[in-house]
Design an enzyme around this catalytic site. Structure first.
Site, PDB file in Angstrom:
ATOM      1  N   CYS A  56       0.810  -1.217   0.000  1.00 46.45           N
ATOM      2  CA  CYS A  56       0.000   0.000   0.000  1.00 46.45           C
ATOM      3  C   CYS A  56       0.845   1.271   0.000  1.00 46.45           C
ATOM      4  CB  CYS A  56      -0.989  -0.005   1.159  1.00 46.45           C
ATOM      5  SG  CYS A  56      -0.274   0.130   2.811  1.00 46.45           S
ATOM      6  N   HIS A 107      -2.631   0.622   6.978  1.00 46.86           N
ATOM      7  CA  HIS A 107      -2.999   0.644   5.562  1.00 46.86           C
ATOM      8  C   HIS A 107      -3.312   2.081   5.173  1.00 46.86           C
ATOM      9  CE1 HIS A 107      -4.201  -1.197   1.782  1.00 46.86           C
ATOM     10  NE2 HIS A 107      -5.266  -0.425   1.775  1.00 46.86           N
ATOM     11  N   HIS A 119      -6.191   2.233  -3.791  1.00 46.91           N
ATOM     12  CA  HIS A 119      -5.153   1.699  -2.901  1.00 46.91           C
ATOM     13  C   HIS A 119      -4.700   0.342  -3.413  1.00 46.91           C
ATOM     14  CE1 HIS A 119      -8.094  -1.062  -0.593  1.00 46.91           C
ATOM     15  NE2 HIS A 119      -8.802  -0.482  -1.538  1.00 46.91           N
TER      16      HIS A 119
END
Length: 327
Positions: A56, A107, A119
């Protein structure tokens, strides 16, 4: 179907003084969505920082680096970059942070408007998700950071005041996330618009799939910021290359080219009767397209009766043409 615009002349004025990362004074934020979306479908890879696989934070780093902005490598570092932003004030380009396990940031993604973010998901790779997903992301959201330099509110620009003829048009396009402008809330209305920039606006307006990074043109390789949008508008028949199959992404768009592109994109019909322009005769290559624009009231030409097909189109002029076509 392209987005529909509703003209509103009331602006909300909110001034922000923000950290601008390491972007240069001429960073064009309109590149953000094309760059972010061209990687859709790239698989997740732990520690990945290339188009063969991203984690990410690796994905976010690559996207922002293409804008000239350097960010911390880890999610925890990203969660402290820039300025904290309340969820109600999110705008395109903000970084959204989540706690997916443990007790801290684990994240992150990039907000792209309409309560959506892009993402690199461990299950789907680079994808678009909803912040309001009741089954997962809604409950995992813990905050947002702004690393782009927006000094003014959405649709407000330092170089377009309330008296500027294009202000209400650009304001509406910005609300539709079709334009972000340049850093520090500049729009640069008098700058010529390039073919790649137009491709980006049209691809976003028509919500085209822009993750084809094949090198269809020798001057737009797989690493070019606009490769996805260029391929998308080419495949839709909106844009064409030249005789040597070059796209010329950095070339300024001419008014004749603009007429052809707009008429193809919106499938305009011919007018009931011809509209005369002193410099566009019936044998001019752009004659039919100029006629379609005039017949649709997207253009009326210049006061002297000319159209000036070889003159370059400015960013403010193209915004007006696009807005009229979308109404």
């Amino acid at each position: 179907m392209y987005r529909r615009l509703i003209l509103g002349l009331v602006s909300t004025f909110a001034i922000f003084f923000l950290w601008a990362g390491s972007a240069s004074a001429s960073t064009n934020y309109d590149k953000l969505l094309p760059v972010a979306k061209k990687y859709i479908g790239v698989p997740y890879k732990y520690g990945g920082t290339t188009a063969s696989g991203f984690d990410c934070s690796g994905y976010i780093n690559v996207v922002y680096k293409e804008l000239g902005i350097n960010l911390p490598r880890t999610t925890k570092g990203i969660a402290t970059a820039g300025t904290y932003i309340e969820r109600d004030n999110l705008r395109v380009g903000d970084l959204v942070i989540f706690n997916t396990f443990g007790s801290g940031p684990s994240h992150a993604g990039i907000y792209i408007g309409n309560d959506e973010f892009i993402h690199s998901s461990s299950s789907k790779g680079v994808t678009i998700s909803s912040l309001n997903d009741p089954y997962y992301w809604k409950n995992k959201y813990i905050g947002a950071r702004r690393v782009l330099s927006f000094d003014l509110g959405v649709g407000e620009f330092r170089d377009i005041n309330s008296d500027h003829w294009v202000q209400p048009i650009v304001n509406e396009l910005a609300k539709e996330e079709l334009v972000l402008g340049y850093e520090n809330s500049y729009y640069k209305p008098q700058d010529n618009i390039t073919r790649a920039e137009v491709a980006a606006m049209l691809a976003e307006a028509f919500d085209l799939k822009v993750n084809n990074r094949s090198g269809n043109f020798p001057d737009v390789n797989s690493n070019h910021w606009a490769v996805g949008v260029v391929n998308a508008v080419y495949q839709e028949g909106i844009f064409q290359g030249n005789d040597s199959n070059h796209f010329r992404p950095s070339d300024a768009l001419t008014r004749g080219q603009m007429a052809a592109i707009i008429s193809r994109a919106f499938d305009l019909g011919a007018p009931a009767s011809a509209v005369e322009f002193s410099d566009v005769s019936a044998d001019h290559w752009a004659y039919n397209d100029v006629q379609k624009l005039a017949g649709s009231r997207i253009t009326v030409g210049f006061p002297d009766g000319s159209f000036k097909p070889e003159e370059h189109v400015t960013r403010s002029q193209f915004a007006a043409f696009l807005y009229r076509a979308m109404k």
